[in-house]
Design an enzyme around this catalytic site. Structure first.
Site, mmCIF file in Angstrom:
data_model
loop_
_atom_site.group_PDB
_atom_site.id
_atom_site.type_symbol
_atom_site.label_atom_id
_atom_site.label_comp_id
_atom_site.label_asym_id
_atom_site.label_seq_id
_atom_site.Cartn_x
_atom_site.Cartn_y
_atom_site.Cartn_z
ATOM 1 N N ASP A 68 6.348 38.512 90.461
ATOM 2 C CA ASP A 68 7.222 39.645 90.214
ATOM 3 C C ASP A 68 7.969 40.070 91.464
ATOM 4 O O ASP A 68 7.382 40.639 92.376
ATOM 5 C CB ASP A 68 6.366 40.793 89.684
ATOM 6 C CG ASP A 68 7.184 42.020 89.359
ATOM 7 O OD1 ASP A 68 8.411 41.900 89.258
ATOM 8 O OD2 ASP A 68 6.586 43.092 89.210
ATOM 9 N N ASP A 106 17.804 40.036 89.942
ATOM 10 C CA ASP A 106 16.499 39.880 89.321
ATOM 11 C C ASP A 106 16.419 38.537 88.606
ATOM 12 O O ASP A 106 17.090 38.334 87.597
ATOM 13 C CB ASP A 106 16.279 41.027 88.339
ATOM 14 C CG ASP A 106 15.005 40.863 87.531
ATOM 15 O OD1 ASP A 106 14.124 40.113 87.975
ATOM 16 O OD2 ASP A 106 14.901 41.490 86.459
#
Length: 444
Positions: A111, A326
């Site tokens: 992440d 992202d």
């Protein structure tokens, strides 16, 4: 456990590292090591469902992106007011590392939008079911709990407290969907692969040993690998040894037995002809990788950025750090007013008859692009013009439906992974910049 604030967490990039039996201690700087990025829906992933069609798997990826965007709240950045909803465990890739001596493998969500590395640990007072064995810290020769005055405990801030039965730093993360992890902040040896076919061992890595974890986590993974920009992340903890990192994401049309790659270390630099770079914007909350988008061009028509401001009382045009890059969100999300201008310019430039997405996920769709002229779309970041190809901006969502893969949002923008495919994307955390280089990732 003492009171705490919700931690901003935003699930993104995930990786699968192959397990190697040989290893070495990375006590000095290393040139780098390479890992394979395996899509969550690849046949190499435990999440792969062979009974689904490729379009069904794509629809699920789109829904994960939309849900995550809907749950990601625009923030007024303040050290005392940090909050965001997330879909826990929703990363698009997985990562396999080992922790402990001897090393115990762990398959986790990697992440880039959070910092803490954590895994489920015995004795598990309240844990979710997982397929792999739960880590037993008592069987590791190098495991230690961290004291309350340890710098990593201090980095957790209000997410940490001191145990009532001794000087042990405890933590709790509460996710917006009510998933959570809590336990002891600890240290142990982390083992990951290298490009020499060995494995590098990093002693004394801080991680959360979770004794109470639950919510929407999946049994196919045993924790989270934080790759964000904060001090507890894997990237930051190893920064003195690995330097930067870059990845190269394969197009969706690539063969299912191939994988994208990520490279850590001094060899993880993006340079050469065609490379453009833009500053990373540092905020009070330094977990996220924020860039400044100044606009987009559709062919020769430039559309200026507008629509998002951290000051909700003063809507801004171009404000620093107005978009997050992202790699774990499939789609790209743009502030609504800006998106409307871009979509209008693209629709006008393409011409041709549009069609409707029956699921109503996408706003601009065509039955086919084969007879249409697709203009070059350029994303203008500060100091970097990134020219996007049709594969970066359109996605075939079913046999007779091709849609613009960007969507409007009322929140902070997200530059997703479709827009990054077939680019070398490099993160230089020392110089605080992100670089892009057009590349055929199938040959890299």
């Amino acid at each position: 456990m003492e009171s705490f604030k919700q931690k901003v967490l935003f699930f993104t990039l995930a990786i699968i590292f192959p397990h190697f039996s040989e290893h070495y201690h990375a006590d000095a700087k290393i040139e780098g090591f390479t890992a394979h990025l395996i899509s969550r829906d690849s046949p190499l992933s435990p999440f792969y469902n062979p009974s689904e069609t490729k379009y069904q798997r794509l629809q699920k990826a789109f829904r994960r992106s939309i849900l995550r965007s809907n749950n990601f709240r625009a923030m007024r950045i303040s050290p005392n007011d940090i909050q965001s909803d997330v879909i826990s465990g929703g990363g698009e890739y997985l990562m396999n590392v080992s922790i402990g001596t001897p090393p115990v493998p762990m398959l986790g969500i990697a992440d880039t939008g959070s910092d803490l590395i954590w895994r489920q640990c015995l004795p598990c007072d309240n844990c979710y079911q997982q397929d792999e064995p739960i880590f037993d810290p008592q069987k590791s020769k190098t495991y230690k709990t961290l004291a309350c005055d340890n710098e990593f405990c201090q980095d957790l801030g209000q997410l940490s407290s001191c145990s009532t039965d001794g000087n042990v730093c405890t933590y709790i993360y509460l996710y917006g969907d009510l998933s959570y992890t809590g336990g002891n902040l600890s240290s142990d040896t982390l083992t990951i692969g290298s490009n020499e076919g060995q494995a590098a061992s990093f002693p004394g890595l801080a991680f959360g040993c979770g004794y109470s974890n639950g919510g929407n986590f999946d049994k196919k993974h045993g924790g989270i690998i934080g790759l964000g920009g904060g001090p507890l992340s894997l990237v930051k903890q190893l920064s003195s040894k690995i330097g930067g990192r870059f990845y190269c994401l394969l197009p969706l049309s690539s063969a299912s037995n191939t994988s994208s790659k990520i490279i850590f270390g001094r060899s993880g630099a993006v340079s050469g002809s065609g490379t453009v770079s833009t500053p990373l914007i540092k905020e009070s909350l330094d977990t996220f990788y924020r860039l400044t988008m100044e606009g987009m061009s559709v062919g020769s028509k430039r559309v200026e950025f507008k629509g998002f401001s951290k000051n909700k009382y003063s809507p801004a045009a171009t404000e620093k750090g107005n978009i997050i890059i992202d790699s774990g969100t499939t789609l790209t999300f743009l502030p609504r007013d800006f998106y409307n201008d871009v979509e209008s310019a693209l629709k006008s430039a393409i011409g041709g008859e549009t069609t409707t997405d029956p699921r109503r996920d996408f706003n601009l769709c065509y039955s086919s692009l084969s007879n249409l002229q697709i203009p070059t779309v350029t994303a203008h970041f500060t100091g970097a013009d990134v020219k996007l190809q049709p594969l970066n901006i359109f996605i075939q969502v079913q046999e007779d439906l091709v849609c613009f893969s960007m969507l409007p949002t009322q929140e902070l923008g997200i530059f997703g992974n479709l827009a990054q495919m077939n680019f070398l994307v490099g993160y230089d955390l020392k110089s605080n910049k992100v670089s892009f280089k057009p590349t055929d990732c199938s040959k890299h």
